[in-house]
Design an enzyme around this catalytic site. Structure first.
Site, short mmCIF file in Angstrom:
data_model
loop_
_atom_site.label_atom_id
_atom_site.label_comp_id
_atom_site.label_asym_id
_atom_site.label_seq_id
_atom_site.Cartn_x
_atom_site.Cartn_y
_atom_site.Cartn_z
N ARG A 137 -9.98 -3.43 4.82
CA ARG A 137 -9.18 -3.24 3.62
C ARG A 137 -10.09 -2.84 2.47
NH1 ARG A 137 -5.58 -2.66 6.49
NH2 ARG A 137 -3.51 -3.66 6.54
N GLU A 187 -5.82 2.73 -2.61
CA GLU A 187 -5.30 3.88 -1.86
C GLU A 187 -3.80 4.05 -2.07
OE1 GLU A 187 -4.73 2.40 2.65
OE2 GLU A 187 -6.83 2.32 1.99
N HIS A 246 -7.39 6.31 5.93
CA HIS A 246 -6.76 5.15 6.58
C HIS A 246 -6.04 5.56 7.87
CE1 HIS A 246 -5.12 0.87 5.66
NE2 HIS A 246 -5.32 1.04 6.96
#
Length: 334
Positions: free
Chosen positions: A245, A274, A292
């Protein structure tokens, strides 16, 4: 068995047939494919989801409802006892609020381990070989551009912060490249799960790793676990990899460390805010970036959806989750 309904928030891509088959054990199947947080809360409070016992939600459905914070958790039907979440990370669920309300929560470890570990190794190799500038140059028709030599993984020390399923899968892959593996967890693993990796303190991990891979969950205690103070303790020229993360790292401090070359290169699949990426990271030729995509394979996405549905079935039929989140699993049964 009493009436126990199930709810799907968002949409399924790979397991629509399996979801429909849930009607064999659920008294009713509700679906909330799209909408808004206000509308969802309103429907919860109005009793539209009658006898709701377990629900399926995901990181992808979070834009529909927003975070499952205390406000939303309190609005959920009183009959709800289980939240089956699709995602290895679940920082958008307030587990403490769920526990307080007697709701058990599951996530999808195991199913994500291999795909995420593959991306971590991809980023690690890209960062070791300082690949970004050459990659950008050849795609711009400039051949090698500002080519510079990289490093071999062999004989480097890989430090893993968070030796769970993904961290262990990263360690397994790293050994094939001749790396020495050390790790830090809150608690040391039993020897049969270490597979030759060495347990060290957090401080030693920072001071002695050539490559540091972040593979731990995001929670209030781990937010910015890597920042200016931690970078100062690391070897000059360390390589940072993050597939967990974004907020685990203070991005502003990382940019400073990259520009000073305290951090030689980094490989990131996740970001602090993000989809927004710190402008400094985009400017740095020594930052290898992905948007991601750690679990972005057909096989893994299907396995994740199936695991959530397996949790849903176990919840309704046995009042038990297969992969309950550790914050609850480690405590007495709620």
């Amino acid at each position: 068995m009493s009436q126990r309904a199930a709810l799907l928030i968002g949409k399924l891509t790979h397991t629509q047939k399996e979801w429909q088959a849930c009607s064999q054990f659920a008294s009713k199947l509700f679906e909330y494919p799209d909408g808004s947080r206000e509308d969802f809360i309103s429907k919860c409070k109005s009793g539209e989801f009658e006898n709701l016992f377990a629900l399926y939600r995901s990181n992808d459905s979070n834009p529909i409802t927003g975070d499952f914070n205390e406000e939303l958790v309190e609005a959920l039907p009183k009959s709800l006892k289980f939240i089956c979440h699709n995602g290895a990370g679940y920082n958008n669920i307030d587990v403490a609020a769920c526990t307080k309300r007697g709701i058990s929560v599951s996530s999808t470890p195991i199913a994500v381990d291999d795909a995420t570990a593959d991306v971590a190794i991809f980023l690690m190799l890209g960062a070791l070989r300082n690949i970004k500038q050459s990659f950008m140059a050849v795609n711009a028709g400039k051949w090698r551009g500002n080519f510079a030599l990289g490093h071999d993984p062999k004989n480097k020390t890989l430090g893993i912060l968070g030796m769970g399923g993904i961290g262990s899968a990263v360690a397994h892959r790293a050994k094939a490249f001749g790396m020495t593996v050390q790790y830090h967890n809150r608690h040391q693993l039993p020897p049969n799960k270490e597979n030759g990796a060495r347990y060290v303190s957090f401080e030693e991990l920072l001071k002695t790793s050539d490559v540091l891979s972040l593979n731990l969950a995001l929670n209030p205690s781990t937010r910015h676990i890597i920042g200016k103070e931690q970078f100062a303790q690391m070897k000059d020229g360390i390589i940072i990899v993050n597939t967990a993360r974004g907020p685990l790292i203070d991005e502003a401090a990382l940019v400073d460390a990259l520009k000073s070359r305290k951090v030689w290169t980094c490989g990131l699949d996740v970001f602090e805010e993000e989809p927004k990426i710190h402008p400094g990271l985009l400017e740095c030729e020594n930052a290898v970036l992905l948007p991601h995509v750690g679990t972005g394979t057909f096989e893994t996405q299907r396995d994740m959806e199936l695991l959530v549905l397996d949790n849903l079935k176990s919840a309704i039929e046995h009042e038990k989750l297969l992969t309950q989140v550790p914050e609850q699993k480690d405590k007495a049964k709620i």
